[in-house]
Design an enzyme around this catalytic site. Structure first.
Site: not given
Length: 171
Positions: A33, A122
């Site tokens: 992100d 993950t």
């Protein structure tokens, strides 16, 4: 659909759409992100803020997806999706699968033919890599989509190996 794996940086992928493992605020964060927001520039954040000012006032729910410009990235769109935090007490695999399915639905909506995915949930969200890879590959393979190429872009060799094993099992 052509499903491929790449070891590297998702922000450098020349595809129609890059999927961002976003947080629900859509205002940037760490990991994938943060990298997407840093390299893509302020246009991505501006569109995310506009979404938050509109119909996503409470943020993007887990398992859903939305598209914005890709700014300075070598893609046309960023598809933001919010993965679930892994839990040992609660099976959240349907939410993780929804991230991939919803991202492909949004890709279809904007006309993207090639999509690059990270290994959603993950990282800091703690999803075990092998299980995350299995869910990602099975979901993408079974999705009804017009996307011609899905590329899983893995940051390190262990992630790449987990996805390669999941692809091999899916054949």
């Amino acid at each position: 659909m052509n499903l491929t794996l790449a070891l590297g940086d998702i922000t450098e992928q020349r595809v129609d759409a890059i999927v961002n493992a976003a947080n629900s605020s859509l205002l940037g964060g760490g990991g994938v992100d943060g990298a997407i927001h840093r390299k893509g520039g302020p246009d991505i954040l501006a569109e995310c803020r506009a979404l938050r000012a509109g119909h996503l006032g409470r943020g993007l729910p887990t398992g859903r997806a939305v598209a914005t410009t890709a700014g300075r990235l070598p893609a046309r769109w960023v598809i933001h999706t919010v993965g679930p935090v892994h839990s040992r007490e609660e099976d959240r695999s349907a939410l993780l699968a929804s991230c991939y399915r919803e991202s492909l639905r949004v890709a279809d909506d904007v006309g993207a033919r090639s999509v690059a995915f990270p290994a959603i949930s993950t990282g800091v969200y703690g999803w075990p890599m092998a299980d995350g890879a299995r869910i990602a590959v099975e979901t993408v393979r079974s999705a009804a989509t017009s996307v011609a190429e899905v590329r899983f872009v893995l940051f390190d060799p262990p992630a790449y190996e987990a996805f390669a094993a999941a692809v091999a099992r899916a054949h």
